[in-house]
Design a protein around this motif. Structure first.
Motif, mmCIF file in Angstrom:
data_model
loop_
_atom_site.group_PDB
_atom_site.id
_atom_site.type_symbol
_atom_site.label_atom_id
_atom_site.label_comp_id
_atom_site.label_asym_id
_atom_site.label_seq_id
_atom_site.Cartn_x
_atom_site.Cartn_y
_atom_site.Cartn_z
ATOM 1 N N GLU A 120 95.390 29.977 39.301
ATOM 2 C CA GLU A 120 96.004 31.050 40.081
ATOM 3 C C GLU A 120 97.529 30.995 40.038
ATOM 4 N N LEU A 121 98.105 29.838 39.729
ATOM 5 C CA LEU A 121 99.551 29.726 39.580
ATOM 6 C C LEU A 121 100.002 30.270 38.224
ATOM 7 N N TRP A 122 99.338 29.839 37.152
ATOM 8 C CA TRP A 122 99.802 30.156 35.809
ATOM 9 C C TRP A 122 99.277 31.488 35.291
ATOM 10 N N GLY A 123 98.111 31.924 35.789
ATOM 11 C CA GLY A 123 97.552 33.185 35.318
ATOM 12 C C GLY A 123 97.332 33.156 33.819
ATOM 13 N N ASP A 124 97.732 34.246 33.152
ATOM 14 C CA ASP A 124 97.543 34.303 31.704
ATOM 15 C C ASP A 124 98.550 33.443 30.941
ATOM 16 N N GLY A 125 99.413 32.738 31.679
ATOM 17 C CA GLY A 125 100.370 31.837 31.043
ATOM 18 C C GLY A 125 99.918 30.389 31.026
ATOM 19 N N LEU A 126 98.651 30.135 31.416
ATOM 20 C CA LEU A 126 98.174 28.752 31.509
ATOM 21 C C LEU A 126 98.194 28.043 30.154
ATOM 22 N N GLU A 127 97.693 28.684 29.120
ATOM 23 C CA GLU A 127 97.652 28.017 27.816
ATOM 24 C C GLU A 127 99.057 27.782 27.265
ATOM 25 N N ALA A 128 99.966 28.744 27.518
ATOM 26 C CA ALA A 128 101.357 28.551 27.085
ATOM 27 C C ALA A 128 101.987 27.381 27.833
ATOM 28 N N ALA A 129 101.676 27.257 29.127
ATOM 29 C CA ALA A 129 102.193 26.136 29.908
ATOM 30 C C ALA A 129 101.667 24.815 29.366
ATOM 31 N N GLY B 206 110.854 27.698 28.942
ATOM 32 C CA GLY B 206 110.606 28.951 29.643
ATOM 33 C C GLY B 206 109.202 29.062 30.196
ATOM 34 N N ASP B 207 108.202 28.559 29.459
ATOM 35 C CA ASP B 207 106.815 28.652 29.913
ATOM 36 C C ASP B 207 106.505 27.659 31.025
ATOM 37 N N ILE B 208 107.393 26.698 31.257
ATOM 38 C CA ILE B 208 107.268 25.788 32.400
ATOM 39 C C ILE B 208 107.927 26.393 33.625
ATOM 40 N N VAL B 209 109.101 26.969 33.435
ATOM 41 C CA VAL B 209 109.874 27.518 34.554
ATOM 42 C C VAL B 209 109.130 28.640 35.270
ATOM 43 N N VAL B 210 108.314 29.425 34.557
ATOM 44 C CA VAL B 210 107.573 30.503 35.218
ATOM 45 C C VAL B 210 106.607 29.957 36.260
ATOM 46 N N GLY B 211 106.247 28.671 36.158
ATOM 47 C CA GLY B 211 105.379 28.054 37.150
ATOM 48 C C GLY B 211 106.117 27.509 38.352
ATOM 49 N N GLY B 212 107.464 27.504 38.293
ATOM 50 C CA GLY B 212 108.237 27.085 39.459
ATOM 51 C C GLY B 212 109.024 25.804 39.304
ATOM 52 N N GLY B 213 109.112 25.251 38.088
ATOM 53 C CA GLY B 213 109.860 24.008 37.917
ATOM 54 C C GLY B 213 110.341 23.837 36.493
ATOM 55 N N GLY B 214 110.790 22.623 36.187
ATOM 56 C CA GLY B 214 111.330 22.343 34.861
ATOM 57 C C GLY B 214 110.848 21.009 34.333
ATOM 58 N N ILE B 215 111.518 20.522 33.306
ATOM 59 C CA ILE B 215 111.093 19.289 32.638
ATOM 60 C C ILE B 215 111.147 18.091 33.578
ATOM 61 N N HIS B 216 112.182 17.989 34.389
ATOM 62 C CA HIS B 216 112.266 16.888 35.346
ATOM 63 C C HIS B 216 111.122 16.968 36.356
ATOM 64 N N CYS B 217 110.746 18.176 36.734
ATOM 65 C CA CYS B 217 109.697 18.380 37.745
ATOM 66 C C CYS B 217 108.328 17.915 37.282
ATOM 67 N N ILE B 218 108.081 17.912 35.977
ATOM 68 C CA ILE B 218 106.743 17.599 35.474
ATOM 69 C C ILE B 218 106.622 16.161 34.993
ATOM 70 N N THR B 219 107.640 15.359 35.211
ATOM 71 C CA THR B 219 107.670 13.986 34.720
ATOM 72 C C THR B 219 107.989 13.022 35.850
ATOM 73 N N GLN B 220 107.573 11.772 35.686
ATOM 74 C CA GLN B 220 107.916 10.723 36.665
ATOM 75 C C GLN B 220 107.998 9.402 35.912
ATOM 76 N N GLN B 221 109.155 8.761 35.960
ATOM 77 C CA GLN B 221 109.346 7.510 35.224
ATOM 78 C C GLN B 221 108.807 6.312 36.023
ATOM 79 N N GLN B 222 108.232 5.373 35.261
ATOM 80 C CA GLN B 222 107.839 4.082 35.826
ATOM 81 C C GLN B 222 108.793 3.035 35.289
#
Length: 339
Positions: free
Chosen positions: A30-39, A319-335
């Motif tokens: 429901e967040l990504w809609g038809d952009g899920l595969e691109a995400a 661009g296909d990440i930002v449409v979901g509400g965030g960016g590269i830093h948002c989708i990563t977490q360093q250990q």
């Protein structure tokens, strides 16, 4: 209650050595809609870019593990764990280290960015699962907090925004002093530098990782907007003024490096997206930087390359990440890496 700082733990800077990077596979249709595969393609591209510098583990719902592993390709691990969404920075653990090179993790309370997204109960369990998997010491924090709302220099200074951490949809009834006490106790920081608002239309309620970040102690990279007709112009001017009037935990004034925002981009609903070049991931000897097929991509690459002269800077279309509400830093977490 024993807090991490009582046992000598601190949150390291993001440029300190990593053991691996954690990500989570996009699954909220429901967040990504038809952009899920691109995400998913974009997440995979980010994962492969990071994997050139350090190991990557992708969290996947149990039913999706085999498919995700095939799409990612060799060299990227998967971790079977139920989850609701795919923003590992925000619901994942905040890792800590101590002087003995031991690892700990903070499990913050997670409420779906102030109750904006339901369900979020599975996401709220991810941090503890990861911390236990890597056999780190677990600390459960008493407040709601997303990892994108904080940024540290590893030497006792933390950046955040009033718009997010003082928002009543996170920790209603807590004031600035009480929030600071928790940050100091759970992250080992000694000074909190409060910025005001985050970027316009940032549905995270102004996460700092879209606005500015440390590139080394005493040096801050700031999202700039010089267009007076753009709402981000006031955000930028206020943030710069606050940074100019602040000092870090060591008593140093900040050196401010500016990076002009990409040109306005619209989402599926026609609203302006909160796109930012500051939202990047620092890997071991590499920096994974967003690109937007924008004339300003090259200048952003040059600025970040100068900030990290000992790292390889790699741009990935985000661009296909930002449409979901965030960016590269948002989708990563360093250990962090420990001995």
């Amino acid at each position: 209650m024993t807090r991490p700082s009582d046992n000598g733990y601190r949150m390291p800077a993001e440029w300190e050595p990593h053991q691996r990077c954690w990500m989570a596979w996009p699954c909220r249709e429901e967040l990504w809609g038809d952009g899920l595969e691109a995400a998913r393609d974009a997440y995979a591209e980010v994962a492969r870019a990071i994997a050139a510098f350090e190991p990557v583990t992708m969290i996947a719902n149990p039913r999706d593990v085999a498919e995700v592993s095939l799409q990612l390709g060799p060299g990227i691990a998967t971790f079977s764990q139920e989850h609701d969404d795919s923003w590992m920075r925000d619901n994942g653990p905040t890792f800590l280290v101590d002087s003995r090179s031991e690892l700990a993790g903070v499990d913050w309370k997670f409420n779906g960015w102030g109750g904006k997204y339901e369900p979020h109960d599975l996401d709220d369990k991810v941090a503890e699962a990861v911390i236990r998997h890597v056999q780190a010491e677990l600390y459960k924090a008493p407040i709601v907090l997303e990892g994108g709302s904080i940024h540290t220099d590893g030497e006792g200074t933390l950046l955040t925004t009033e718009q997010c951490l003082l928002n009543p949809n996170r920790n209603s009834g807590m004031d600035r002093k009480q929030i600071e006490e928790v940050l100091q106790g759970y992250l080992g920081v000694r000074k909190v530098v409060w910025l005001g608002q985050g970027l316009h239309n940032d549905e995270t309620d102004g996460h700092v990782d879209n606005l500015c970040c440390f590139v080394k102690p005493g040096v801050v990279l700031l999202h700039a907007c010089r267009d007076s007709s753009d709402p981000n112009n006031e955000v930028y001017k206020d943030a710069r003024a606050r940074l100019e009037n602040a000092t870090d935990a060591q008593g140093r004034s900040f050196e401010i490096v500016e990076i002009e925002q990409p040109r306005p981009r619209k989402g599926r609903k026609g609203d302006k997206l909160a796109a930012s070049y500051v939202n990047f991931y620092i890997a071991n000897e590499g920096v994974i930087v967003p690109a937007f097929d924008d004339p300003r991509d090259e200048a952003a690459f040059d600025t970040i390359s100068k900030c990290f002269p000992d790292h390889d800077v790699v741009q990935v279309l985000a661009g296909d990440i930002v449409v979901g509400g965030g960016g590269i830093h948002c989708i990563t977490q360093q250990q962090p890496k420990v001995d």
